[in-house]
Design a protein around this motif. Structure first.
Motif, mmCIF file in Angstrom:
data_model
loop_
_atom_site.group_PDB
_atom_site.id
_atom_site.type_symbol
_atom_site.label_atom_id
_atom_site.label_comp_id
_atom_site.label_asym_id
_atom_site.label_seq_id
_atom_site.Cartn_x
_atom_site.Cartn_y
_atom_site.Cartn_z
ATOM 1 N N ASP A 34 0.842 -1.197 0.000
ATOM 2 C CA ASP A 34 0.000 0.000 0.000
ATOM 3 C C ASP A 34 0.879 1.250 0.000
ATOM 4 O OD1 ASP A 34 -2.143 1.643 0.062
ATOM 5 O OD2 ASP A 34 -2.760 1.185 2.117
ATOM 6 N N GLU A 35 0.872 1.953 -1.109
ATOM 7 C CA GLU A 35 1.686 3.165 -1.306
ATOM 8 C C GLU A 35 3.117 2.983 -0.798
ATOM 9 O OE1 GLU A 35 0.000 6.905 -0.502
ATOM 10 O OE2 GLU A 35 -1.872 6.418 -1.494
ATOM 11 N N PRO A 36 3.828 2.008 -1.321
ATOM 12 C CA PRO A 36 5.167 1.735 -0.792
ATOM 13 C C PRO A 36 6.159 2.851 -1.081
ATOM 14 C CG PRO A 36 4.778 0.445 -2.765
ATOM 15 C CD PRO A 36 3.479 1.115 -2.441
ATOM 16 N N THR A 37 5.875 3.700 -2.081
ATOM 17 C CA THR A 37 6.891 4.687 -2.472
ATOM 18 C C THR A 37 6.577 6.088 -1.973
ATOM 19 O OG1 THR A 37 5.735 4.933 -4.574
ATOM 20 C CG2 THR A 37 7.628 3.458 -4.531
ATOM 21 N N THR A 38 5.514 6.227 -1.168
ATOM 22 C CA THR A 38 5.183 7.560 -0.658
ATOM 23 C C THR A 38 6.236 8.019 0.344
ATOM 24 O OG1 THR A 38 2.841 7.210 -1.014
ATOM 25 C CG2 THR A 38 3.427 8.885 0.578
ATOM 26 N N GLY A 39 6.705 9.237 0.176
ATOM 27 C CA GLY A 39 7.681 9.793 1.112
ATOM 28 C C GLY A 39 9.109 9.306 0.880
ATOM 29 N N VAL A 40 9.333 8.685 -0.269
ATOM 30 C CA VAL A 40 10.672 8.156 -0.554
ATOM 31 C C VAL A 40 11.206 8.903 -1.774
ATOM 32 C CG1 VAL A 40 11.884 6.074 -1.243
ATOM 33 C CG2 VAL A 40 9.997 5.922 0.357
ATOM 34 N N ASP A 41 12.502 9.202 -1.781
ATOM 35 C CA ASP A 41 12.990 10.020 -2.892
ATOM 36 C C ASP A 41 13.102 9.229 -4.193
ATOM 37 O OD1 ASP A 41 15.630 8.930 -3.336
ATOM 38 O OD2 ASP A 41 16.183 9.808 -1.422
ATOM 39 N N ALA A 42 13.297 9.983 -5.281
ATOM 40 C CA ALA A 42 13.196 9.411 -6.621
ATOM 41 C C ALA A 42 14.140 8.231 -6.855
ATOM 42 C CB ALA A 42 13.449 10.507 -7.644
ATOM 43 N N VAL A 43 15.339 8.316 -6.308
ATOM 44 C CA VAL A 43 16.300 7.235 -6.540
ATOM 45 C C VAL A 43 15.800 5.943 -5.885
ATOM 46 C CG1 VAL A 43 18.659 6.470 -6.132
ATOM 47 C CG2 VAL A 43 18.203 8.857 -6.683
#
Lengths: 364, 299, 246
Positions: free
Chosen positions: B157-166
């Motif tokens: 569930d939204e694993p990439t929220t709050g994580v930078d682009a790299v």
């Protein structure tokens, strides 16, 4: 499955050990409270400074003053003049002033002779602390009457706590309070923390029944509570001289029942709250207040209004404190407090059943 | 048999319809994306599928097991990474992993080959507290924990929220690798640009599914003409374009504005209507998932 | 007044041995939408705090809205607006109460507050909702409202911290339109974010890596320079070399 149960216990213990500040608080609060209540906050009369006004220092007067000075509760500060009374009391140098009338001997003789007379002694007491003033007055009267007491209508004997030590009263009350704090508050907060952080969701989406995880959570808190229990009992016995005349076995038994009850209460609170703040508030307000007010810790239950006396029946600490008092101070055996034991066990079972029923392995 | 099969699933909270009669199926071994903004119903759908909630209506199965009746079986077969940081911040990386292994009755060694490509990134920090990890490392640890029992279906569930682009890019690379090991993955995201990393996507909004298809087929269905327009004064350009003939709509799109037109639109006439704009450029452009999403939302 | 609203020269911030911000230099023009990008831990937040007058630089100089960041922090605070995704409005207060509160914080007179509040509610079409609790508004409305409130005192510069995370594409565009309009009226917009799709909306962007500004140009030029399709690619090329994490 036994292996993973143990690893849950280990995980929970790690949480507690990592949180050093809470650990310290849990261990220190009982000790600090015991010392505070045992020594500092005390309704006992100790070392009250006394000044005496005696225009004629006859034998009768010096005899009475000697008796005062010899008493362990009072410190005789010396004779003063009539016009110094106010200053001495106001400055707090003395707690009470004893004024002998100039014709003290004559009046005493009249009183003992059964003749009508006016009072021979006047007591002026600093009543800014009502409890101390009351006790001091009573002591002063009994000491001063001394020789006359043979003629008194009453003979009073204090049983079990002949020196009226307040520590005897406070130790059971404190135990009732501390175990609720350690068990109920800490378990509920730690369960609710998992809801708040979001780990509960992951726990629920696993084959393990959450109930198992929760029982694993209780174990370390139970162990901590047992350590705290040991500390309190040792302090009570060796530092505060609480007799424990009924034998340690009974006290430990009823305390273990009470620990189980507190843990169930914690579990119950965690099922009805979803934030740590709410769990803390409920533990503090809903649990602590009744314990302080209605359990006989601060006020005797008999002095409460009728309504609150009824309310006090559902406060578990009331029964525990009652029973512990009897065990510790009266020295009765565990059999004499069977009623309290059964009530506490009943409450535990009820709380467990309700919270296990309420505890859902879904999110709603 | 589908890995996940959902049949007119509905769920309301009070008056809010979080999920309104949603139907779709996910193939085994597929990397399926749920794309939509906050409030689209992504989290509710995941909680229903992971058996944390019961549906009001409709049904769903995971590996053929019913989410209501067989919820206990499902719980040992799925891996779940909730939207919030779902690790114990006061436990170390290693302790977290061991705990989740114990939770599912396995050991870390048994699953090491599966998690190694992910876990090896954070293994050098295994004695560090999880709370002290960077966003990207936390995410890798959470994924390792969710994979520890070799789940057949993985819900993220939204694993990439709050994580930078790299880190986001690395994360999708890892998911592609997991897919090759036969794990079915459902991931949700509010970022349209991550759609292209999925085999198929469902565009969702306010509890409804707007469209389900491969990312390519979704944009192929776009049936209006689309231009990217630029000028020095972008704000005035936006307002002027909206008044022009044949313009369905005009909206900011990154550095340019996108101009959606119908058959009435004529480029020369449009330029005349705009009047004087410095450095005006108008170029036909290919639609993206986001253009499609806007179109579907307006419908 | 000059048309350079933010000017920073060799700005540096050290915490002990750690150099959070390392000699950064840039200018921002009036009415620009300036994107300030960087990975987690690159030093964005530290740099922004200095620009807002919340912390002092270790060395270097800077000027925001005509005031020196070293000595006139209080003045700066009065001439800037701030909005972040995480905190902006009080959920337990109504729309009007929030407006009045922030108008009060920025020292607007009573007359001015009433005037601005009416304008604001009209522009956002929120007049009928003025007595609604903010928490019951949809996310998109909340964002528009908090942006309007952050600009209620007509600041020279507005700092936006990840302003449009999580909203749907239509609402997001309405939001950027508001930003364009505000910029068009002469307010400078300073956006910090680590979402590259937000970066594409900026007129110029800077990319911070390990406390230094590694790139500063328009998105088009950056994409050309790094031979990349999207800002995401540009950012990854630069940030892959980063030595420090969070």
């Amino acid at each position: 499955m036994k292996r993973n149960f143990l690893s849950f216990v280990k995980k929970e213990s790690l949480h507690i050990l990592r949180d050093k500040r809470t650990m310290l608080v849990v261990m220190f609060i009982p000790i600090v409270l015991m010392i505070l209540f045992g020594f500092a906050i005390s309704t006992e009369v100790n070392n009250i400074n006394i000044a005496v006004v005696a225009p004629n220092r006859t034998d009768g007067v010096t005899d009475a003053v000697n008796r005062l000075a010899a008493n362990e509760y009072f410190t005789f500060k010396g004779y003063i003049n009539q016009d110094e009374i106010d200053i001495q009391l106001r400055s707090g140098k003395v707690g009470a002033v004893v004024i002998f009338t100039p014709d003290y001997d004559k009046r005493v003789a009249q009183i003992f002779g059964g003749l009508p007379s006016t009072p021979a002694i006047q007591l002026i007491v600093d009543a800014s602390n009502v409890n101390i003033a009351g006790a001091a007055t009573a002591y002063l009267q009994s000491v001063l009457l001394g020789t006359a007491s043979q003629q008194s209508m009453f003979e009073t004997r204090m049983l079990f706590n002949p020196q009226m030590k307040s520590a005897y009263n406070f130790v059971p009350g404190l135990m009732g309070l501390i175990f609720i704090l350690v068990c109920a508050m800490m378990t509920s907060v730690s369960i609710v923390r998992e809801k708040e952080v979001g780990t509960m969701e992951v726990l629920l989406v696993s084959p393990v029944r959450p109930v198992k995880i929760i029982f694993a959570k209780m174990i370390p808190y139970f162990v901590i509570s047992c350590i705290v229990l040991t500390i309190i009992l040792l302090l009570a016995h060796f530092l505060l001289d609480v007799p424990m005349s009924g034998g340690i076995g009974g006290i430990v038994t009823i305390s273990l029942i009470y620990l189980a009850l507190s843990l169930s209460l914690g579990l119950f609170i965690s099922t009805i709250t979803s934030t740590q703040v709410a769990a803390l508030l409920i533990s503090a307000v809903v649990l602590m207040m009744p314990i302080l007010m209605f359990s006989g810790l601060l006020f005797p239950i008999e002095n409460l209004p009728k309504f609150f006396q009824v309310v006090s029946n559902i406060v578990p600490a009331r029964w525990y404190i009652d029973a512990t008092r009897k065990l510790m101070i009266q020295g009765v055996s565990i059999l004499a407090v069977w009623k309290e034991c059964i009530i506490l066990i009943g409450m535990t079972i009820m709380l467990l059943v309700v919270s296990l029923k309420k505890f859902n392995d879904k999110l709603e | 048999m589908y890995a996940v099969e959902i049949n007119s699933l509905s769920k309301s909270f009070g008056k809010t319809k979080a999920l309104d009669s949603v139907t779709f199926a996910v193939e085994r071994g597929e990397l399926f994306g749920l794309i939509g903004p906050d409030g689209a119903g992504k989290t509710t759908l995941f909680r229903l599928l992971t058996t944390l909630l019961n549906p009001d209506n409709g049904s769903a199965t995971i590996d053929g097991f019913d989410i209501v009746k067989d919820y206990h079986t499902i719980r040992s077969r799925v891996g779940y990474m909730p939207g919030r940081f779902s690790l114990y911040p006061d436990l170390t990386v290693e302790e977290n992993l061991n705990f989740f292994a114990a939770l599912f009755g396995v050991t870390v060694e048994e699953s090491y080959d599966l998690i190694a490509p992910i876990y090896s990134h954070i293994e050098p920090f295994r004695t560090r507290r999880a709370g002290k990890l960077s966003g990207g490392m936390k995410q890798k640890l959470a994924l390792s924990c969710a994979l520890i029992h070799r789940p057949s279906v993985l819900f993220l569930d939204e694993p990439t929220t709050g994580v930078d682009a790299v880190s986001r890019c690395e994360f999708w690379d890892m998911l592609s690798e997991l897919k090759t090991k036969g794990i079915t993955i459902l991931a949700s995201t509010p970022y349209m640009d991550e759609a292209s990393r999925c085999d198929r996507i469902a565009l969702c909004d306010k509890g409804h599914i707007l469209d389900i298809n491969t990312p390519q087929d979704i944009v192929n269905k776009y049936d209006s003409n689309l231009y990217a327009i630029n000028a020095d004064n972008m704000f005035n350009l936006l307002e002027a374009s909206r008044k022009a003939t044949g313009v369905i709509e005009c909206y900011p799109f990154g550095e340019s504005h996108h101009l959606v037109t119908n058959e009435e639109f004529d480029l020369n006439h449009y330029k005349e209507e705009l009047g004087d704009f410095k450095n005006l450029t108008i170029t036909p452009t290919a639609p993206t998932i986001e253009d499609m999403f806007i179109k579907l939302m307006k419908r | 007044m000059s048309d350079i609203v933010i000017s920073v020269h060799n700005l540096t911030k050290r915490f002990g041995n750690f150099t959070a911000v390392d000699h950064i230099t840039f200018d921002v023009q009036r009415g620009e939408i300036f994107g300030f990008l960087g990975a987690n831990g690159a030093g964005k937040t530290t740099a922004m705090r200095m620009l807002c007058g919340l912390s002092y630089p270790t060395s270097g100089s800077g000027n925001v809205a005509g005031f020196d960041i070293m000595h006139e922090g209080e003045q700066i605070k009065r001439h800037i607006g701030y909005m972040s995704q995480r905190f902006s409005l009080y959920n337990e207060l109504t729309v009007s109460e929030n407006i009045n509160l922030f108008a009060g914080i920025y020292g607007l007179s009573k007359k001015e507050t009433t005037k601005r509040a009416t304008q604001l509610l009209e522009r956002l079409n929120l007049h009928s909702e003025r007595n609604t609790l903010v928490k019951s508004l949809p996310l998109g409305w909340k964002q528009k409202l908090s942006f309007s409130i952050a600009t209620i005192h007509n600041p020279e510069v507005v700092f936006l911290d990840e302003p449009t995370g999580g909203v749907d594409p239509v609402t997001r565009r309405q939001f950027w339109e508001m930003i364009y309009e505000t910029a068009n009226n002469g307010t400078t917009i300073f956006v910090t974010t680590h979402y590259m799709d937000e970066a594409e909306y900026c007129s110029r962007v800077s990319i911070m890596v390990d406390g230094e500004i590694r790139a500063l140009d328009t998105p088009t030029n950056l994409k050309q320079k790094f031979n990349a399709m999207t800002m995401d690619d540009v950012f990854r090329t630069l940030a892959r070399g980063a030595k420090r994490g969070e």
